[in-house]
Enzyme design. Structure first.
Site, PDB file in Angstrom:
ATOM      1  N   GLU A 296     -59.794 -24.722  14.921  1.00 14.57           N
ATOM      2  CA  GLU A 296     -58.628 -25.384  14.692  1.00 14.57           C
ATOM      3  C   GLU A 296     -59.034 -24.357  13.095  1.00 14.57           C
ATOM      4  O   GLU A 296     -59.278 -24.857  12.543  1.00 14.57           O
ATOM      5  CB  GLU A 296     -59.128 -26.548  14.443  1.00 14.57           C
ATOM      6  CG  GLU A 296     -57.484 -27.057  14.068  1.00 14.57           C
ATOM      7  CD  GLU A 296     -57.515 -28.668  13.912  1.00 14.57           C
ATOM      8  OE1 GLU A 296     -56.500 -28.727  14.275  1.00 14.57           O
ATOM      9  OE2 GLU A 296     -58.390 -28.923  13.228  1.00 14.57           O
TER      10      GLU A 296
ATOM     11  N   LYS B  81     -54.252 -43.717  -0.004  1.00 15.30           N
ATOM     12  CA  LYS B  81     -54.214 -42.570  -0.366  1.00 15.30           C
ATOM     13  C   LYS B  81     -54.228 -41.681  -0.069  1.00 15.30           C
ATOM     14  O   LYS B  81     -54.321 -41.035   1.179  1.00 15.30           O
ATOM     15  CB  LYS B  81     -56.393 -42.402  -0.613  1.00 15.30           C
ATOM     16  CG  LYS B  81     -56.823 -41.860  -1.573  1.00 15.30           C
ATOM     17  CD  LYS B  81     -57.616 -40.587  -1.025  1.00 15.30           C
ATOM     18  CE  LYS B  81     -57.980 -39.781  -0.376  1.00 15.30           C
ATOM     19  NZ  LYS B  81     -56.764 -38.739  -1.320  1.00 15.30           N
TER      20      LYS B  81
ATOM     21  N   GLU C   3     -58.514 -40.379  13.080  1.00 13.58           N
ATOM     22  CA  GLU C   3     -57.757 -39.157  13.946  1.00 13.58           C
ATOM     23  C   GLU C   3     -57.631 -37.587  13.143  1.00 13.58           C
ATOM     24  O   GLU C   3     -57.175 -37.511  12.381  1.00 13.58           O
ATOM     25  CB  GLU C   3     -56.133 -39.251  13.893  1.00 13.58           C
ATOM     26  CG  GLU C   3     -55.015 -38.907  15.041  1.00 13.58           C
ATOM     27  CD  GLU C   3     -54.470 -37.186  14.488  1.00 13.58           C
ATOM     28  OE1 GLU C   3     -55.094 -36.062  15.348  1.00 13.58           O
ATOM     29  OE2 GLU C   3     -53.711 -37.105  13.635  1.00 13.58           O
TER      30      GLU C   3
ATOM     31  N   CYS D  70     -52.445 -30.817  14.020  1.00 12.95           N
ATOM     32  CA  CYS D  70     -53.666 -31.260  15.082  1.00 12.95           C
ATOM     33  C   CYS D  70     -52.800 -30.971  16.468  1.00 12.95           C
ATOM     34  O   CYS D  70     -53.813 -30.675  17.769  1.00 12.95           O
ATOM     35  CB  CYS D  70     -54.589 -32.313  15.162  1.00 12.95           C
ATOM     36  SG  CYS D  70     -53.560 -33.709  14.958  1.00 12.95           S
TER      37      CYS D  70
END
Length: 457
Positions: free
Chosen positions: A356, A155, A230, A264
């Site tokens: 983040e 997906k 992750e 990331c």
């Protein structure tokens, strides 16, 4: 008529494609097809499975430029990066193919017989890929899962389904069985959730935000489903006074501006020893200002746009326009543009310093000594990657051991290689991807004991 996903070019805001969104019923049907295909795939001789995966890799390579141009249009990646990403898919498939015939168990000494372990495929694997690196991260899960004998349902993110759909077409063209590798574009709460909750899906590989990762893990836990996560990062770039400052400063911009900071692993917390803090900023300023931001299809562009208006507004919310720092330039007009930004004089506990941002924004924080550098580096909820700049080998080893992160580089910013493990500590994830053990993460270990003593008389 099924709902359609609109795919926008982030550099122009123009619609480049519309794609049907998968429903829960579509996911159900795909799982049935995948299970059927997986049984036949796992029964193939290992050499035949490896041969087909290598053919898939060659087919991807033959269409590398086409895939790269799709990535430029749907994700806003610079064309150089997009070409590398298509090549990375090829390399991952080729590397995984090399592991098919080396996926071996063990013989364990036991009394009264022979004991062996066998690694068997899980069955159907769901891979939920993000929009920041649509091609390579999709391949991180897909390539080893297929190599280990599983079927894959991928997906892609709602904003970036085009390269995934094309990869599925190329897999069929290469001779992979129908139903073995299917792509299900759709909304996370619908198609993604259906994959996670489906009892016919044995494992989920998810790359995305920590918040959504928690939800995936919780839902998978209800079925004791295997999950690899992750997730986010807020990685440090630690510069000691004895480092090669010119090289460290010159390499710093693209350590957090690559892919417009939507990475990331981005080194968005630049930690500089106080005695060289001012000199480092003097060197960093021209390097930031030299970054060329613009049309991602232009070969000379260093940084393209953000993925969407939503992401642009998120990045803006972290940056006070009047805050001190170093700023580059970005285009005006259509497109989701934000300039390279380095903030100074920031509180180490401020949102922009610990959360983040996922954009082209970094903070520079001074430190006095090694202990404070480590404390600052570990002062977030994340632990994905980081860099350490020093000429002192002992310090490099001490700090590498003390920083709580899964992937560290000394005197460089390298984080991800398909032949080495990748993953994070703390809230940056669960499990590891890539590397020589990648295939085993998609297998069950079966233990078989064979008695040599014969039946009782």
């Amino acid at each position: 008529m099924s709902e359609q996903l609109q795919v926008l070019n982030p550099a122009t805001e123009e619609v480049v494609a519309t794609v049907p969104a998968a429903s829960v019923a579509d996911v159900d049907a795909a799982v049935v097809r995948a299970a059927r295909a997986q049984t036949a795939w796992a029964a193939l001789a290992p050499a035949d499975r490896a041969r087909l995966l290598r053919r898939f890799a060659v087919t991807v390579d033959d269409h590398r430029e086409e895939l790269a141009q799709l990535e430029v249009r749907e994700a806003g990646h610079t064309v150089g990066n997009a070409r590398w990403e298509a090549g990375n898919v090829r390399d991952l498939l080729d590397y995984a193919a090399g592991g098919v015939e080396r996926l071996t168990g063990r013989q364990i000494p036991v009394p009264g017989g022979l004991d062996v372990t066998v690694l068997e495929p899980l069955g159907v694997v769901g891979v939920i890929a993000p929009w920041n690196f649509p091609m390579p991260i999709a391949a991180w899960g897909t390539a080893p899962a297929l190599a280990a004998g599983n079927a894959v349902l991928l997906k892609p993110a709602e904003t970036t389904p085009l390269t995934a759909l094309r990869l599925a077409e190329l897999a069929l063209a290469a001779g992979l069985p129908e139903g073995l590798f299917q792509v299900l574009p759709g909304h996370g709460p619908v198609a993604g959730n259906a994959l996670v909750e489906h009892p016919g899906v044995a494992k989920i590989v998810f790359t995305g935000s920590t918040a959504v990762g928690r939800q995936v893990w919780a839902k998978g836990a209800a079925q004791l489903k295997r999950v690899t996560l992750e997730l986010g990062g807020k990685s440090p770039n630690i510069v000691f006074a004895d480092a090669d400052l010119e090289t460290a400063a010159r390499s710093t911009p693209m350590s957090f501006l690559d892919n417009s900071g939507q990475d990331c692993c981005a080194r968005t917390r630049i930690l500089v020893q106080r005695t060289v803090y001012d000199r480092f900023l003097e060197l960093l300023g021209p390097a930031i200002e030299a970054v060329r931001v613009g049309d991602p299809a232009d070969e000379s562009t260093d940084m393209g746009p953000l993925i969407s208006r939503t992401q642009l507004e998120r990045v803006r919310s972290y940056v006070d326009p009047d805050a001190a720092g170093i700023r580059g330039k970005a285009p005006e007009g259509p497109g989701f543009w934000f300039p390279p930004t380095v903030l100074t004089g920031v509180d180490p506990h401020a949102r922009v310093a610990v959360e983040e941002v996922f954009g082209p924004v970094a903070v520079v924080l001074p430190f006095e000594d090694e202990a404070e550098a480590v404390a600052l580096a570990n002062g977030t909820d994340y632990g994905l990657s980081g860099s350490i700049w020093t000429r002192d080998v002992g310090r490099a080893l001490r700090v590498s051991g003390a920083v709580r992160a899964g992937n560290l580089s000394v005197n460089s910013h390298s984080s991800v290689r398909y032949w080495t493990p990748f993953g994070g500590f703390k809230q940056s994830g669960v499990g590891r991807e890539l590397g020589p053990d990648a295939l085993t993460a998609f297998t069950e270990t079966k233990n078989v004991f064979i008695s040599t003593e014969g039946p009782a008389q």
